[in-house]
Design a protein around this motif. Structure first.
Motif, short mmCIF file in Angstrom:
data_model
loop_
_atom_site.label_atom_id
_atom_site.label_comp_id
_atom_site.label_asym_id
_atom_site.label_seq_id
_atom_site.Cartn_x
_atom_site.Cartn_y
_atom_site.Cartn_z
N UNK A 6 0.84 -1.20 0.00
CA UNK A 6 0.00 0.00 0.00
C UNK A 6 0.88 1.25 0.00
N UNK A 7 1.91 1.24 0.84
CA UNK A 7 2.80 2.40 0.96
C UNK A 7 3.47 2.73 -0.37
N UNK A 8 3.98 1.69 -1.07
CA UNK A 8 4.63 1.91 -2.37
C UNK A 8 3.63 2.38 -3.43
N UNK A 9 2.42 1.79 -3.42
CA UNK A 9 1.39 2.18 -4.39
C UNK A 9 1.00 3.65 -4.18
N UNK A 10 0.84 4.06 -2.92
CA UNK A 10 0.49 5.45 -2.61
C UNK A 10 1.60 6.39 -3.10
N UNK A 11 2.85 5.98 -2.88
CA UNK A 11 3.99 6.78 -3.32
C UNK A 11 3.99 6.96 -4.83
N UNK A 12 3.68 5.88 -5.56
CA UNK A 12 3.65 5.95 -7.03
C UNK A 12 2.56 6.91 -7.49
N UNK A 13 1.37 6.83 -6.86
CA UNK A 13 0.27 7.72 -7.25
C UNK A 13 0.60 9.18 -6.95
N UNK A 14 1.29 9.43 -5.84
CA UNK A 14 1.70 10.80 -5.52
C UNK A 14 2.68 11.32 -6.57
N UNK A 73 -4.23 8.23 -4.35
CA UNK A 73 -3.39 7.99 -3.17
C UNK A 73 -4.22 8.06 -1.90
N UNK A 74 -5.12 9.04 -1.83
CA UNK A 74 -5.98 9.21 -0.65
C UNK A 74 -6.93 8.03 -0.49
N UNK A 84 -5.04 5.22 1.07
CA UNK A 84 -4.78 5.50 2.49
C UNK A 84 -6.04 5.23 3.32
N UNK A 85 -7.18 5.65 2.77
CA UNK A 85 -8.47 5.45 3.44
C UNK A 85 -8.81 3.96 3.51
N UNK A 86 -8.56 3.25 2.42
CA UNK A 86 -8.81 1.80 2.36
C UNK A 86 -7.98 1.07 3.42
N UNK A 87 -6.73 1.47 3.57
CA UNK A 87 -5.84 0.85 4.55
C UNK A 87 -6.29 1.18 5.97
N UNK A 88 -6.67 2.43 6.19
CA UNK A 88 -7.17 2.83 7.51
C UNK A 88 -8.40 2.04 7.91
N UNK A 130 -4.95 14.76 4.50
CA UNK A 130 -3.97 15.70 3.94
C UNK A 130 -3.96 15.66 2.42
N UNK A 131 -4.18 14.48 1.85
CA UNK A 131 -4.19 14.34 0.39
C UNK A 131 -5.49 14.84 -0.23
#
Length: 280
Positions: free
Chosen positions: A108-116, A124-125, A128-132, A153-154
């Motif tokens: 998830x962290x790497x996927x979010x980084x790629x989308x950012x 990306x948001x 993050x929401x899905x993981x939360x 934040x996103x």
């Protein structure tokens, strides 16, 4: 075991194709396609963790090909498969060290980084929401907080979505008994509604969904303030203003909030019990 052996054999066969040969470049696109096909087959056989490893290999291939959308998609698929595998282990009460959960967090962290990096904060948001949500569902609210915060934040360009993510963050803080932290988040949400929410012409009162959020925040803030009972010298001005609206001097016979705060101030537990169904 037979399925595991077959998986390893086919995985290595595809991996070998990526090794550099003399005067020959490896066909990365073909390898990526084969890893994807193997992942689909393994998913159909309910071999979720092996399917996730194939998606990870596919993501590495897409990264080599400079195909960021393909890389992000493969990483997301791997993350979800690792998460499903972790949930299955928990349902079976199988012993483990949360290794599948840790793998999911990394993906998830790497996927979010790629989308950012692709300038896609909305995607990306959403991850993050899905993981939360997943961590909260797994009774890990303390770990979910940082992911809800990142989502908020996103989502700065989508105030309603950002406020909803902040609301989840406040809920998790309450679940972890961080009442001061929850109060701070709810206060920030209320101020954000007043500053960025839609307003009626000539007024400072928010309308629509923003008004609903303000109402929910105020109810939670009043309840938290009655729970925390901060001394007057430590009471912030915005919290003092909130409590003043429900004090004896501001008595409104039609407001359940007034009766509740007065019952708390008088330590009248019997009245609180009778008010509880009205509040719900």
């Amino acid at each position: 075991m037979a399925a595991e052996g077959d998986f390893l054999m086919r995985y290595r066969a595809v991996s070998n194709k990526l090794k550099k040969r003399f005067l020959r470049k490896p066909n990365v696109a073909e390898a990526s396609e084969q890893f994807g096909q193997l992942a689909k087959e393994l998913k159909q056989q309910d071999c979720l963790q092996y399917a996730a490893f194939c998606d990870l290999a596919m993501a590495r291939c897409e990264q080599t090909l400079f195909n960021a959308p393909g890389e992000a998609l493969a990483l997301t698929d791997a993350a979800r498969l690792f998460l499903l595998s972790e949930k299955e282990n928990r349902a079976l009460q199988a012993p483990g060290f949360d290794e599948h959960l840790q793998a999911a967090l990394n993906c998830y962290s790497f996927a979010i980084k790629v989308y950012i990096e692709m300038n896609q904060p909305v995607m990306a948001a959403s991850l993050s929401l899905e993981l939360g949500n997943a961590l909260k569902e797994m009774n890990r609210p303390g770990e979910a907080i940082v992911h809800y915060q990142r989502a908020a934040e996103l989502q700065t360009q989508q105030p309603i979505e950002s406020l909803l993510s902040m609301g989840e963050m406040a809920t998790c803080k309450i679940l972890t008994r961080d009442y001061d932290g929850a109060l701070a988040v709810l206060t920030e949400m209320q101020l954000m509604c007043q500053e960025r929410g839609l307003q009626l012409p000539g007024t400072s009162s928010p309308v629509g969904a923003f008004l609903d959020i303000v109402a929910k925040c105020e109810i939670s803030r009043v309840l938290l303030l009655m729970l925390l009972e901060p001394p007057p010298q430590k009471l912030l001005p915005e919290h003092a203003q909130t409590l003043e609206r429900y004090a004896w001097e501001s008595f409104d016979p039609h407001s359940q909030g007034n009766y509740t705060t007065m019952a708390c101030q008088e330590k009248d537990t019997e009245s609180l019990k009778s008010l509880q169904p009205e509040l719900w």
